[in-house]
Design an enzyme around this catalytic site. Structure first.
Site, PDB file in Angstrom:
ATOM      1  N   GLU A 136       0.655  -1.195  -0.011  1.00  0.00           N
ATOM      2  CA  GLU A 136      -0.083  -0.088   0.006  1.00  0.00           C
ATOM      3  C   GLU A 136       0.984   1.248  -0.120  1.00  0.00           C
ATOM      4  OE1 GLU A 136      -3.992  -1.713   2.146  1.00  0.00           O
ATOM      5  OE2 GLU A 136      -2.247  -0.934   3.331  1.00  0.00           O
ATOM      6  N   SER A 155       7.891   4.496   5.826  1.00  0.00           N
ATOM      7  CA  SER A 155       7.102   5.312   6.035  1.00  0.00           C
ATOM      8  C   SER A 155       6.486   4.629   7.532  1.00  0.00           C
ATOM      9  CB  SER A 155       5.753   4.657   5.374  1.00  0.00           C
ATOM     10  OG  SER A 155       4.664   5.449   5.771  1.00  0.00           O
ATOM     11  N   HIS A 157       3.562   4.779   8.792  1.00  0.00           N
ATOM     12  CA  HIS A 157       2.297   4.109   8.362  1.00  0.00           C
ATOM     13  C   HIS A 157       2.319   2.510   8.324  1.00  0.00           C
ATOM     14  CE1 HIS A 157      -0.187   7.704   8.016  1.00  0.00           C
ATOM     15  NE2 HIS A 157       0.719   8.247   7.521  1.00  0.00           N
ATOM     16  N   ASP A 164      -2.770   9.820  10.262  1.00  0.00           N
ATOM     17  CA  ASP A 164      -3.059  11.136   9.513  1.00  0.00           C
ATOM     18  C   ASP A 164      -4.485  11.400   9.914  1.00  0.00           C
ATOM     19  OD1 ASP A 164      -0.709  10.916   8.194  1.00  0.00           O
ATOM     20  OD2 ASP A 164      -1.514  10.164   6.284  1.00  0.00           O
ATOM     21  N   GLU A 210       3.886  18.435   9.131  1.00  0.00           N
ATOM     22  CA  GLU A 210       2.629  17.997   8.721  1.00  0.00           C
ATOM     23  C   GLU A 210       1.644  17.931   9.935  1.00  0.00           C
ATOM     24  OE1 GLU A 210       3.019  13.898   7.176  1.00  0.00           O
ATOM     25  OE2 GLU A 210       3.893  14.649   5.199  1.00  0.00           O
ATOM     26  N   HIS A 213      -0.336  14.606  10.856  1.00  0.00           N
ATOM     27  CA  HIS A 213       0.471  13.330  10.932  1.00  0.00           C
ATOM     28  C   HIS A 213       0.747  13.039  12.550  1.00  0.00           C
ATOM     29  CE1 HIS A 213       3.132   9.548   9.632  1.00  0.00           C
ATOM     30  NE2 HIS A 213       3.569  10.045  10.822  1.00  0.00           N
TER      31      HIS A 213
HETATM   32 ZN   LIG Z   1       0.990  10.483   7.556  1.00  0.00          ZN
END
Ligand SMILES: [Zn+2]
Length: 285
Positions: A136, A155, A157, A164, A210, A213
């Site tokens: 992904e 990442s 994630h 997020d 960000e 995040h």
């Molecule tokens: Zn993020």
């Protein structure tokens, strides 16, 4: 004389106009006012992390689970210099009874954060992205490009430790345009989260600001990182290997090797990988 008076008057008018324009901009764009105020407040407030001495016992990493101490990844550094292995397996659960997937500790802390926001504001807290598989992340990279998306393995994630977030009608930088978003940015550390890519730290994180995040690192660590106004990179680097630090009723230590020195006479101990081959020990008295 007349000319210089005229010049001085013109200078005053320019200063007034610039000030008025800046004030108008801050009023029209709450996110700018927030960013300016946060920058000033972070200069004036400083958290202190003191070195301390403590009695310890040596325990082999392989024997930690026999002691009921699981090693988690909550403090793991993940970036382009500290990539996840391709077969990385995070400890994931579903958030409440939704299909949102998060790392176990993260889901619990997110529930607290969400409840806090719900109590204070007439706003629901939502996520646009939490856990992503390697594949992904690859897809996100192909869709968004390398400027905003990380390459697979780099990442957060992919660990389930990051989310997020957004609010109804407010996403991306826009989260700073709503009260709940500004509150979250200033207070998420009280629930164990940090704004992982803060303003003005791109030279360290490699990522632009960000404010949407959030990254789970656990309570004392999030409070320290936020209080010192540093990044996770700087925090892990700052904790000298083998030393012990005191923060409130916590004792923290960054260690390496197969044997860990665990503090004695404490109520709880947890251990996390640091993502750099070492461990961070968190003990609470
Ligand atoms: Zn993020």
């Amino acid at each position: 004389m007349k000319k210089s008076k005229k010049r001085a008057a013109a200078a005053v008018i320019i200063v007034l106009l610039v000030t008025a324009a800046a004030a108008a901009l801050l009023i029209a764009r709450p996110r700018l006012a927030y960013m300016a105020a946060e920058t000033i407040s972070k200069i004036s407030t400083q958290t202190k992390l003191k070195e301390t001495e403590c009695k310890t016992e040596s325990v082999a990493v392989s024997e930690l689970s026999e002691r009921g101490i699981e090693i988690d990844d909550t403090l793991m550094l993940v970036n382009t210099d500290h990539m996840l292995p391709e077969n990385y397996q995070p400890d994931l659960i579903n958030y409440k009874d939704t299909d949102v997937i998060m790392e176990r500790h993260t889901a619990q802390a997110y529930a607290e954060l969400s409840e806090d926001i719900g109590e204070q504001f007439n706003e629901g807290l939502f996520v646009t992205s939490t856990y992503r598989t390697f594949e992904e992340q690859q897809q996100v990279l192909e869709e968004e490009g390398g400027d905003t998306a990380q390459q697979p393995g780099a990442s957060e994630h992919e660990t389930g430790l990051a989310a997020d977030i957004c609010f109804n009608g407010y996403a991306g930088m826009g989260v700073l345009d709503c009260k709940a978003g500004r509150y979250l940015n200033s207070n998420c550390q009280e629930h164990g989260f940090i704004i992982r890519y803060p303003l003005g730290k791109k030279n360290i994180t490699g990522i632009e600001y960000e404010p949407w995040h959030i990254r789970y690192v656990g309570k004392p660590h999030a409070q320290i990182i936020s209080g010192l106004d540093i990044t996770l990179e700087e925090y892990i680097n700052m904790l000298e290997v083998g030393k012990f630090y005191k923060y409130k009723d916590y004792i923290l230590s960054h260690q390496q090797g197969d044997e860990l020195m665990l503090p004695l006479n404490v109520k709880t101990i947890s251990v996390s990988h640091d993502g750099c081959g070492g461990y961070i020990i968190t003990a609470q008295k």
